[in-house]
Design a protein around this motif. Structure first.
Motif, PDB file in Angstrom:
ATOM      1  N   THR A   1      -3.461   1.761   9.353  1.00 44.67           N
ATOM      2  CA  THR A   1      -2.525   0.692   9.024  1.00 44.67           C
ATOM      3  C   THR A   1      -2.884   0.119   7.655  1.00 44.67           C
ATOM      4  OG1 THR A   1      -3.933  -0.925  10.149  1.00 44.67           O
ATOM      5  CG2 THR A   1      -2.154   0.070  11.437  1.00 44.67           C
TER       6      THR A   1
ATOM      7  N   ASP B   1      -1.243  -2.464   4.157  1.00 44.03           N
ATOM      8  CA  ASP B   1      -0.234  -3.324   3.545  1.00 44.03           C
ATOM      9  C   ASP B   1       0.144  -2.684   2.217  1.00 44.03           C
ATOM     10  OD1 ASP B   1       1.307  -5.232   2.334  1.00 44.03           O
ATOM     11  OD2 ASP B   1      -0.190  -6.839   2.437  1.00 44.03           O
TER      12      ASP B   1
ATOM     13  N   HIS C   1       5.970   5.522   4.591  1.00 45.06           N
ATOM     14  CA  HIS C   1       6.708   4.286   4.831  1.00 45.06           C
ATOM     15  C   HIS C   1       7.631   4.451   6.031  1.00 45.06           C
ATOM     16  CE1 HIS C   1       5.486   2.688   0.865  1.00 45.06           C
ATOM     17  NE2 HIS C   1       5.579   3.953   0.482  1.00 45.06           N
ATOM     18  N   GLY C   2       7.563   3.497   6.949  1.00 45.51           N
ATOM     19  CA  GLY C   2       8.462   3.475   8.088  1.00 45.51           C
ATOM     20  C   GLY C   2       9.430   2.322   7.965  1.00 45.51           C
ATOM     21  N   ALA C   3      10.223   2.114   9.014  1.00 46.75           N
ATOM     22  CA  ALA C   3      11.216   1.038   8.987  1.00 46.75           C
ATOM     23  C   ALA C   3      10.551  -0.328   8.887  1.00 46.75           C
ATOM     24  CB  ALA C   3      12.089   1.114  10.232  1.00 46.75           C
ATOM     25  N   ARG C   4       9.442  -0.505   9.623  1.00 44.72           N
ATOM     26  CA  ARG C   4       8.781  -1.810   9.620  1.00 44.72           C
ATOM     27  C   ARG C   4       7.302  -1.737   9.270  1.00 44.72           C
ATOM     28  NH1 ARG C   4      10.290  -4.170  15.421  1.00 44.72           N
ATOM     29  NH2 ARG C   4       9.751  -2.017  15.969  1.00 44.72           N
ATOM     30  N   THR C   5       6.785  -0.549   9.140  1.00 42.03           N
ATOM     31  CA  THR C   5       5.356  -0.407   8.876  1.00 42.03           C
ATOM     32  C   THR C   5       5.107   0.596   7.759  1.00 42.03           C
ATOM     33  OG1 THR C   5       5.129   1.360  10.521  1.00 42.03           O
ATOM     34  CG2 THR C   5       4.738  -0.911  11.279  1.00 42.03           C
ATOM     35  N   CYS C   6       3.888   0.548   7.261  1.00 43.36           N
ATOM     36  CA  CYS C   6       3.431   1.515   6.265  1.00 43.36           C
ATOM     37  C   CYS C   6       2.034   1.961   6.680  1.00 43.36           C
ATOM     38  CB  CYS C   6       3.403   0.876   4.878  1.00 43.36           C
ATOM     39  SG  CYS C   6       2.797   1.980   3.573  1.00 43.36           S
TER      40      CYS C   6
END
Length: 252
Positions: free
Chosen positions: A70, A72, A109-114
């Protein structure tokens, strides 16, 4: 032995001295990585330029041999780690330091996460955390530290080793022997933990504490100084073996 949050300098010690710490079995590597992920253990990603980023292992893809951390995406350190020549992961499972290379890094990169995706390591290193985990010695093996009193060299002392870690040990000094004061360095010490675990050492007496009135002696808290690689390896094996024996005894 090694700094708590920084990678161990694997290129300095040589392959032979690291053989006892290296893990190459794929099943064992997956088990350790899975434990890091399931416990949400803090993992420090350390770049070759000195940059560091704290994260957790988010996914373990054994089929494609990928791991994901995970991150930011807005953190400047993350991009530096992606571009860094080398990145090393450092984490702890209880008192064991886990270290492995993080190669083939890619930000996904995902819809809500990276996440930071990387190749699953083909080798991993396990180190005993320095000066944090101690094992009580087994009395039947009669572990001793032998040396001449630093201020009265005519007196030879054979002191029982009460407990030991990779960074130091505790010795029992009987009341009928002369005191060894804190701050004194003792040279020419011969450590004999078991018949096959013996090595020379230098001790720094860090502190002296009372045990209890019936003990008729005091406890010397000692730090190891200048242990060579062979002594460190021998000591590490002894700590691991003693820990296992104590676990077995507790099950009896």
């Amino acid at each position: 032995m090694f700094s708590d949050t920084q990678p161990a300098p694997l290129d300095l010690a040589g392959d032979a001295s690291l053989a006892d710490f290296r893990i190459t079995d794929a099943v064992e590597i997956r088990a350790l990585l899975k434990a890091l992920m399931e416990r949400s253990t803090l993992v420090n990603l350390c770049g070759a330029d000195g940059s560091a980023y704290g994260t957790t292992l988010w996914n373990l893809d054994t089929h494609n041999r990928k791991v994901a951390f995970t991150v930011d995406m807005m953190a400047p350190t993350v991009q530096r780690l992606v571009e860094s020549e080398e990145v090393t992961a450092v984490a702890y499972l209880d008192q064991i330091k886990i270290q492995f290379d993080v190669g083939s890094r890619l930000l996904v990169h995902g819809a809500r996460t990276c996440v930071l995706q990387a190749a699953m390591p083909r080798e991993l290193f396990r180190f005993q955390r320095r000066a944090s985990f101690r094992v009580r010695t087994l009395e039947r093996s009669a572990p001793t530290a032998s040396f001449r009193h630093p201020q009265m060299p005519e007196i030879r002392m054979d002191l029982r080793v009460l407990d030991v870690s990779i960074g130091g040990c505790a010795l029992f000094l009987p009341a009928d022997l002369p005191m060894v004061e804190p701050g004194i360095q003792v040279r020419g010490v011969q450590m004999a933990l078991e018949p096959d675990t013996q090595f020379p050492a230098q001790l720094n007496i860090a502190h002296v504490t009372a045990i209890h009135p019936q003990a008729k002696g005091v406890r010397l808290g000692c730090e190891f100084r200048g242990l060579d690689h062979e002594a460190q390896r021998s000591l590490q094996r002894y700590i691991d073996a003693t820990q296992k024996r104590r676990r077995m005894l507790s099950l009896d």
